[in-house]
Design a protein around this motif. Structure first.
Motif: not given
Length: 395
Positions: A19, A21, A24, A28, A57, A74-76, A109, A138-140
């Motif tokens: 993931s 950035t 995704e 997620l 997200n 965040h996961t990014d 993570k 978020t992913g950002d």
């Protein structure tokens, strides 16, 4: 279906998702699969803006009667760099020497995996939540932060969501788990100074006006005098030049212009607006300085552009929230954390507009590095801290 009580298993599922950035990457989806068996309702809104990539997200909530606690993260992740330089592949979640390896293991993570496990253990004990828990993910965060937490907060608030407190799982510890929690962040302000000159031959400087000479005096005006000496809760405000450029490859040509990029990390002595005023005051004073420009009497011609959005300084003063986190860390680790405001910015700067927020996560020594990794023992310890905090918060 068993609840996701094992933080290492949770993290393994997340790390295997590439993931980077703005992708995704399945992260997620993996988080949704962990949350739904616990009864969370999960939504995955996508936000867009011109000139930026669309970002997916996640917002999940387990509802109950009582206060509402948000966990945010965040996961990014940042790019892994040279994958051949990694001891274990960056998205393998390999376990070696008591550590789990992978991009995002500590940033962040790992924090998400531990909080999921903490909630699962709380529920597995038969302890119904005396309130609500939500995940705002978020992913950002590692990107431009335009289509992530800011819009996700607005989206949730428009649907009637309110929160009593928030915990962000960013890596906050310096050396060992329990040595630092974050209760605020310095502000961040970036600018670009452009100085106009007159291009000419280096052998005939009297026919030109060298913008590099002028830029030198203006940079000196920004750096010579400290902005302050620090405040009770924050270190001194600091300006760092980050780039100087003239776009000139010739060695015998005086360039037409020069630019300076800079970033200021500031304390609660300033707001972004008052600091901008101070920077402008210093530059305008320096513009009349002719020491670096022999034979030139006209003021330096310059322009100043403020870059991106400034991040305001904040300090969380909620005694119950800070006190319960401090108590939980001490109870599990035996260490009293330094309650710090150091480091860069985080998405806590957006969350503080909605509720009090604190940050506590893993040790950040390997974040963004080749061979990012986390000790399995730290995953277990952080899960216990989060579980202790949950039980106290909803007591």
């Amino acid at each position: 279906m068993p609840l996701p009580t094992d933080p290492a298993r949770n993290l393994s599922a997340l790390l295997r998702c590439p993931s980077v950035t703005p992708a995704e990457g399945g992260a997620l989806g993996a988080l949704e699969a962990l949350l739904k068996p616990m009864g969370f309702t999960v939504e995955r809104p996508v936000f867009a803006d011109s000139g930026t990539p669309d970002i997916e997200n996640l917002y999940a909530r387990l509802s109950g009667n009582g206060p509402h606690l948000m966990f945010a993260g965040h996961t990014d992740v940042v790019p892994p760099g040279d994958e051949a330089a990694w001891t274990h592949p960056p998205f393998s979640a390999a376990i070696a020497n008591g550590e789990m390896w992978g991009r995002g293991a500590v940033d962040m993570k790992g924090g998400i995996a531990c909080f999921v496990a903490a909630v699962a253990r709380h529920l597995e004990k038969g302890s119904a939540l005396k309130g609500s828990v939500s995940f705002l993910v978020t992913g950002d965060e590692e990107g431009p932060a335009i289509n992530g937490t800011v819009k996700l907060l607005e989206w949730a608030a428009e649907r009637g969501e309110t929160w009593d407190a928030a915990l962000v799982g960013e890596p906050t510890n310096v050396d060992v788990l329990g040595d630092m929690a974050k209760i605020g962040r310095r502000g961040s302000l970036s600018g670009r100074l452009t100085v106009e000159g007159v291009q000419g031959h280096a052998a005939y400087p009297h026919l030109a006006d060298n913008p590099i000479r002028a830029l030198t005096s203006m940079l000196d005006a920004l750096l010579a005098e400290p902005f302050d000496t620090g405040t009770e809760s924050f270190p001194a405000t600091n300006l760092e030049p980050t780039s100087i450029d003239v776009g000139n490859r010739a060695t015998n040509v005086i360039p037409a212009r020069a630019t300076l990029d800079f970033n200021i990390r500031f304390n609660d002595h300033w707001s972004a607006e008052s600091l901008q005023d101070e920077v402008c005051r210093r530059l305008e004073h320096a513009a009349s300085d002719t020491r670096y420009r022999p034979g030139k009497t006209k003021p330096i011609s310059f322009s100043l552009e403020w870059r991106d959005w400034p991040s305001e300084v904040f300090l969380t003063r909620d005694e119950r929230l800070v006190g319960l986190l401090n108590k939980s860390i001490q109870a599990v680790t035996g260490r009293e954390p330094q309650l710090s405001t150091t480091g860069g910015t985080s998405d806590a700067r957006f969350i503080k507009n909605y509720c009090p927020v604190v940050e506590f996560g893993l040790v950040g020594k390997t974040m963004h590095m080749v061979d990012e990794r986390v000790p399995l023992d730290d995953l277990e310890t952080l899960t216990k801290v989060y579980q202790h905090f949950l039980e106290d918060w909803f007591a």
